[in-house]
Structures are given as C-alpha cells and as structure tokens.
Design a protein around this motif. Structure first.
Motif, PDB file in Angstrom:
ATOM      1  N   ALA A  83       0.845  -1.210   0.000  1.00  0.00           N
ATOM      2  CA  ALA A  83       0.000   0.000   0.000  1.00  0.00           C
ATOM      3  C   ALA A  83       0.877   1.255   0.000  1.00  0.00           C
ATOM      4  O   ALA A  83       0.627   2.202  -0.752  1.00  0.00           O
ATOM      5  N   HIS A  84       1.914   1.274   0.844  1.00  0.00           N
ATOM      6  CA  HIS A  84       2.843   2.425   0.840  1.00  0.00           C
ATOM      7  C   HIS A  84       3.476   2.573  -0.545  1.00  0.00           C
ATOM      8  O   HIS A  84       3.595   3.677  -1.084  1.00  0.00           O
ATOM      9  N   LYS A  85       3.894   1.439  -1.112  1.00  0.00           N
ATOM     10  CA  LYS A  85       4.593   1.496  -2.410  1.00  0.00           C
ATOM     11  C   LYS A  85       3.654   1.960  -3.511  1.00  0.00           C
ATOM     12  O   LYS A  85       4.053   2.690  -4.422  1.00  0.00           O
ATOM     13  N   ALA A  86       2.380   1.545  -3.430  1.00  0.00           N
ATOM     14  CA  ALA A  86       1.411   1.958  -4.460  1.00  0.00           C
ATOM     15  C   ALA A  86       1.200   3.472  -4.410  1.00  0.00           C
ATOM     16  O   ALA A  86       1.090   4.123  -5.454  1.00  0.00           O
ATOM     17  N   LEU A  87       1.160   4.048  -3.206  1.00  0.00           N
ATOM     18  CA  LEU A  87       0.976   5.505  -3.109  1.00  0.00           C
ATOM     19  C   LEU A  87       2.203   6.246  -3.648  1.00  0.00           C
ATOM     20  O   LEU A  87       2.075   7.308  -4.270  1.00  0.00           O
ATOM     21  N   ALA A  88       3.383   5.672  -3.437  1.00  0.00           N
ATOM     22  CA  ALA A  88       4.600   6.284  -3.996  1.00  0.00           C
ATOM     23  C   ALA A  88       4.542   6.235  -5.521  1.00  0.00           C
ATOM     24  O   ALA A  88       4.940   7.192  -6.207  1.00  0.00           O
ATOM     25  N   ARG A  89       4.036   5.126  -6.063  1.00  0.00           N
ATOM     26  CA  ARG A  89       3.906   5.006  -7.532  1.00  0.00           C
ATOM     27  C   ARG A  89       2.901   6.024  -8.051  1.00  0.00           C
ATOM     28  O   ARG A  89       3.115   6.659  -9.085  1.00  0.00           O
ATOM     29  N   GLU A  93       3.741   8.797 -10.843  1.00  0.00           N
ATOM     30  CA  GLU A  93       3.195   8.632 -12.202  1.00  0.00           C
ATOM     31  C   GLU A  93       1.952   9.466 -12.490  1.00  0.00           C
ATOM     32  O   GLU A  93       1.568   9.612 -13.649  1.00  0.00           O
ATOM     33  N   PHE A  94       1.312   9.999 -11.473  1.00  0.00           N
ATOM     34  CA  PHE A  94       0.076  10.760 -11.692  1.00  0.00           C
ATOM     35  C   PHE A  94       0.400  12.112 -12.325  1.00  0.00           C
ATOM     36  O   PHE A  94       1.332  12.804 -11.912  1.00  0.00           O
ATOM     37  N   ASP A  95      -0.408  12.505 -13.288  1.00  0.00           N
ATOM     38  CA  ASP A  95      -0.191  13.782 -13.977  1.00  0.00           C
ATOM     39  C   ASP A  95      -0.898  14.890 -13.182  1.00  0.00           C
ATOM     40  O   ASP A  95      -1.972  15.348 -13.565  1.00  0.00           O
ATOM     41  N   GLY A  96      -0.324  15.272 -12.086  1.00  0.00           N
ATOM     42  CA  GLY A  96      -0.925  16.274 -11.209  1.00  0.00           C
ATOM     43  C   GLY A  96      -0.246  16.197  -9.849  1.00  0.00           C
ATOM     44  O   GLY A  96       0.799  15.571  -9.696  1.00  0.00           O
ATOM     45  N   GLU A  97      -0.848  16.853  -8.873  1.00  0.00           N
ATOM     46  CA  GLU A  97      -0.250  16.908  -7.531  1.00  0.00           C
ATOM     47  C   GLU A  97      -0.781  15.778  -6.657  1.00  0.00           C
ATOM     48  O   GLU A  97      -1.985  15.517  -6.656  1.00  0.00           O
ATOM     49  N   VAL A  98       0.098  15.151  -5.911  1.00  0.00           N
ATOM     50  CA  VAL A  98      -0.327  14.166  -4.908  1.00  0.00           C
ATOM     51  C   VAL A  98       0.322  14.557  -3.581  1.00  0.00           C
ATOM     52  O   VAL A  98       1.536  14.692  -3.498  1.00  0.00           O
ATOM     53  N   LEU A  99      -0.500  14.764  -2.563  1.00  0.00           N
ATOM     54  CA  LEU A  99       0.022  15.085  -1.228  1.00  0.00           C
ATOM     55  C   LEU A  99      -0.461  14.021  -0.246  1.00  0.00           C
ATOM     56  O   LEU A  99      -1.663  13.766  -0.129  1.00  0.00           O
ATOM     57  N   GLY A 112       8.875   3.710   1.465  1.00  0.00           N
ATOM     58  CA  GLY A 112       8.200   3.154   0.285  1.00  0.00           C
ATOM     59  C   GLY A 112       8.442   3.996  -0.960  1.00  0.00           C
ATOM     60  O   GLY A 112       8.011   3.611  -2.048  1.00  0.00           O
ATOM     61  N   GLY A 113       9.065   5.158  -0.816  1.00  0.00           N
ATOM     62  CA  GLY A 113       9.446   5.957  -1.988  1.00  0.00           C
ATOM     63  C   GLY A 113       8.661   7.243  -2.167  1.00  0.00           C
ATOM     64  O   GLY A 113       8.937   8.000  -3.096  1.00  0.00           O
ATOM     65  N   ALA A 114       7.685   7.524  -1.294  1.00  0.00           N
ATOM     66  CA  ALA A 114       6.924   8.779  -1.435  1.00  0.00           C
ATOM     67  C   ALA A 114       7.776   9.960  -0.965  1.00  0.00           C
ATOM     68  O   ALA A 114       8.684   9.793  -0.134  1.00  0.00           O
ATOM     69  N   LYS A 115       7.470  11.131  -1.519  1.00  0.00           N
ATOM     70  CA  LYS A 115       8.283  12.311  -1.175  1.00  0.00           C
ATOM     71  C   LYS A 115       7.457  13.462  -0.621  1.00  0.00           C
ATOM     72  O   LYS A 115       7.900  14.193   0.250  1.00  0.00           O
ATOM     73  N   ASN A 116       6.239  13.613  -1.144  1.00  0.00           N
ATOM     74  CA  ASN A 116       5.437  14.772  -0.754  1.00  0.00           C
ATOM     75  C   ASN A 116       4.520  14.376   0.415  1.00  0.00           C
ATOM     76  O   ASN A 116       3.370  13.979   0.226  1.00  0.00           O
ATOM     77  N   THR A 234      -3.137  -3.558   1.730  1.00  0.00           N
ATOM     78  CA  THR A 234      -2.184  -4.075   0.727  1.00  0.00           C
ATOM     79  C   THR A 234      -2.886  -4.612  -0.514  1.00  0.00           C
ATOM     80  O   THR A 234      -2.250  -4.802  -1.550  1.00  0.00           O
ATOM     81  N   GLU A 235      -4.194  -4.854  -0.399  1.00  0.00           N
ATOM     82  CA  GLU A 235      -4.942  -5.308  -1.588  1.00  0.00           C
ATOM     83  C   GLU A 235      -5.686  -4.146  -2.248  1.00  0.00           C
ATOM     84  O   GLU A 235      -5.614  -3.941  -3.453  1.00  0.00           O
ATOM     85  N   ILE A 236      -6.429  -3.388  -1.430  1.00  0.00           N
ATOM     86  CA  ILE A 236      -7.329  -2.395  -2.040  1.00  0.00           C
ATOM     87  C   ILE A 236      -6.602  -1.140  -2.519  1.00  0.00           C
ATOM     88  O   ILE A 236      -7.028  -0.520  -3.475  1.00  0.00           O
ATOM     89  N   VAL A 237      -5.498  -0.783  -1.866  1.00  0.00           N
ATOM     90  CA  VAL A 237      -4.800   0.452  -2.278  1.00  0.00           C
ATOM     91  C   VAL A 237      -4.097   0.269  -3.636  1.00  0.00           C
ATOM     92  O   VAL A 237      -4.306   1.087  -4.543  1.00  0.00           O
ATOM     93  N   PRO A 238      -3.306  -0.810  -3.825  1.00  0.00           N
ATOM     94  CA  PRO A 238      -2.700  -0.981  -5.162  1.00  0.00           C
ATOM     95  C   PRO A 238      -3.752  -1.095  -6.268  1.00  0.00           C
ATOM     96  O   PRO A 238      -3.565  -0.521  -7.354  1.00  0.00           O
TER      97      PRO A 238
END
Ligand code: BJW
Length: 246
Positions: A83-89, A93-99, A112-116, A234-238
């Motif tokens: 789930a953490h990794k999916a949010l980082a992805r 990859e999203f064409d816009g802002e993700v906070l 998991g790789g998220a920055k914002n 881990t299932e629903i977020v990805p």
C-alpha cells in the motif's frame, strides 16, 4: 463512474488535478506496526492519557520515554508494504499533484518511496528539545539524562510527536491542499481523532472534490464519503491506484 472523475464544479479544465491522501495506522498494520483502536490496538494495552498527553509526560516522563523507546526500536525493523509502495507510484506517475497527509509517526511512506508527505502528528524517529526547540533525527533510546545535541541540557528531550491537546503540524498547508483538491482519499484511519477526522466533512461542505474511504471496515464517518472500499490496505490500495493511473 471512474474512480477519478472530475466533477463539474472541480475547476478550470486546464488546471492540474490534485489528490490529497490522508493515511492512518491501518496502512502500516500489515507492516507489523500496531493500530491504536482495534481490538488488540495500542490503546487497549496502555492508557492514552498516560503516554500521549503533555500532562502524562509531566507526571511520569520515564514511562513515556520507555513507551516511545520501544516503539522507536520496533519501527526500525519495519518495512513498507504494497500500500505504501502503491501511493509512492501514484505520486511518481500521476499527472498532477499528490500530497500524502499522514497521521502516522512511522517513516514507511518515505521508505516506500513517497516524497510529498506531511506528518501532521510528528515523527517517531525525531526528537525535540523543550529547552532550545532543536529537532533532529534520533534512532537511539532517550532517558532523562540524555543531553540535547545542541544546547547540551538534559531533562528536556521528548519525542517529536503530537499528543492530545497539542496542535498538529502544518495545519495551514493541509487546509490549503484540501481546499483545492479534486480527490480526497482516506486510508486506514478510524476517524476518531480531530482535526483529521473532520477533513471529509470539510471536503463535503466545499462540494468540489470526490471523497473515497479505503479501510479494512467502514470507519465512524464512512457515510460521509462518496465511496467506500473495504479490505486490507495491501490489496485495495494498489488496485485503486491502478484504476487511477489507467
Ligand atoms: C486497516 C487495516 C488494514 C486496520 N488495512 N485498514 C474536535 C475538533 C478538534 C479537536 C478535538 C475535537 N474533539 C476533541 C478534540 C481533541 C483531540 C481529539 O480528537 N480527541 C478525540 C479522542 C475526540 N485532538 C487533539 O488533541 C489534536 N489536537 C488538536 O485538536 O489541536 C487543536 C486544534 C483544534 C482545531 C483545529 C486544529 C487543531 C491532537 C491529536 C494528536 C493525536 N496523537 C496520536 C498519538 C501520536 C503519537 C503516537 O503515535 O504515539 O496520533 S493518538 C493516535 O490516534 C495517533 C494517530 O495518528 C491517531 C489516529 O489514529 P488512526 O490512525 O485513525 O488509528 P486507529 O487505530 O484509530 O484506526 C486504524 C484504522 O485502520 C481502523 O479503522 C481499522 O479498521 C483500520 N485497519 N488494519 C486497512 N490492514
């Protein structure tokens, strides 16, 4: 309807789309970190007034240090989950802002790789000096005798977390992001603790963004959301991130 359908009143068509994601303890549960209010949660084992209030710390700082020392050590063995990794992805990859606005004091979004990310309830791997205000990363146990690395005074160090009755961090930035977002996701939080618990009502009142809850089971405020998806993070977020990105 797609998971990320812009509403008619969601702003000019050429504006960049924006997603605000509120996360809570449930997103880190499958990484082995305990939640607070589930049947085997942290608040079933310790009294929150004793360990998560300024008054509790003033009464018995040694007990509070023991509580956070144990959690600080435990956190260092924890790994981010899908789930953490999916949010980082999504952020990458999203064409816009993700906070990501997390109530969690763990560092699993970062790992998991998220920055914002905004840690509105602070960070377990940081300490703060009550004498000089210095904040720094801290991985070791602290005791009353541990001196502040800057002012060298002991007895003033505390975990850099937000206890009940204290003001959460970066409230202005969070409010601004809520005001302009097009999609609000709430993941793995029971909706018991304010101000975070009130964000979905704010979103509803503004009538601009779509709101979706992703949680193991419906939370206290589930009926306030436009949609609810229930199951392990881990299932629903990805799966949800896949839908947004396609
Ligand atoms: C899964 C899963 C899986 C399980 N997959 N899901 C009204 C307005 C404003 C304030 C108040 C108010 N009424 C009362 C207040 C004051 C108070 C408050 O909210 N009290 C409530 C008890 C009513 N709030 C405060 O004091 C806050 N400060 C404040 O309000 O300042 C003034 C202010 C006023 C107005 C505007 C702005 C500011 C500060 C709150 C600080 C909370 N601190 C803690 C401890 C942090 C340090 C530490 O970790 O020790 O933060 S308490 C604890 O609760 C922690 C969490 O971040 C927080 C939220 O918990 P969370 O994440 O929701 O966890 P759980 O366990 O409750 O839920 C987990 C969920 O996951 C469940 O639903 C499961 O089903 C699910 N789940 N496994 C997906 N695998």
């Amino acid at each position: 309807m797609g998971v990320f359908t812009m509403t008619q009143n969601s702003g000019p068509s050429n504006s960049r789309r924006s997603i605000v994601i509120l996360t809570g303890a449930g997103i880190s549960a499958e990484s082995g970190l305990g939640t607070f209010r589930d049947k085997d949660g942290i608040w079933t084992r310790v009294n929150l007034e004793d360990v998560a209030t300024p008054e509790g710390f003033a009464r018995d700082p040694v007990m509070v240090h023991d509580f956070y020392n144990a959690r600080r050590q435990n956190l260092q063995d924890a790994e981010p989950n899908d789930a953490h990794k999916a949010l980082a992805r999504l952020e990458a990859e999203f064409d816009g802002e993700v906070l990501i606005v997390t109530q969690n004091v763990d560092d699993l979004h970062e790992k998991g790789g998220a920055k914002n990310i905004i840690h509105m309830h602070g960070e377990l791997l940081k300490i703060r000096c009550g004498n000089c205000g210095h904040v720094c990363v801290w991985l070791e146990d602290i005791s009353l005798e541990t001196p502040c690395p800057v002012c060298k005074t002991s007895h003033y160090l505390r975990p850099h977390v937000v206890w009940f009755g204290e003001m959460p961090f970066e409230m202005g930035r969070i409010d601004a992001a809520l005001t302009t977002c097009d999609l609000f996701l709430s993941i793995g939080t029971s909706g018991n603790v304010y101000p975070a618990a009130g964000y979905v009502a704010q979103i509803r009142e503004m009538g601009r963004a779509r709101s979706v809850e992703l949680n193991l089971e419906p939370s206290e405020g589930a009926t306030m959301f436009d949609d609810c998806i229930n199951g392990p993070a881990t299932e629903i977020v990805p799966a949800f991130v896949d839908q947004i990105l396609t």
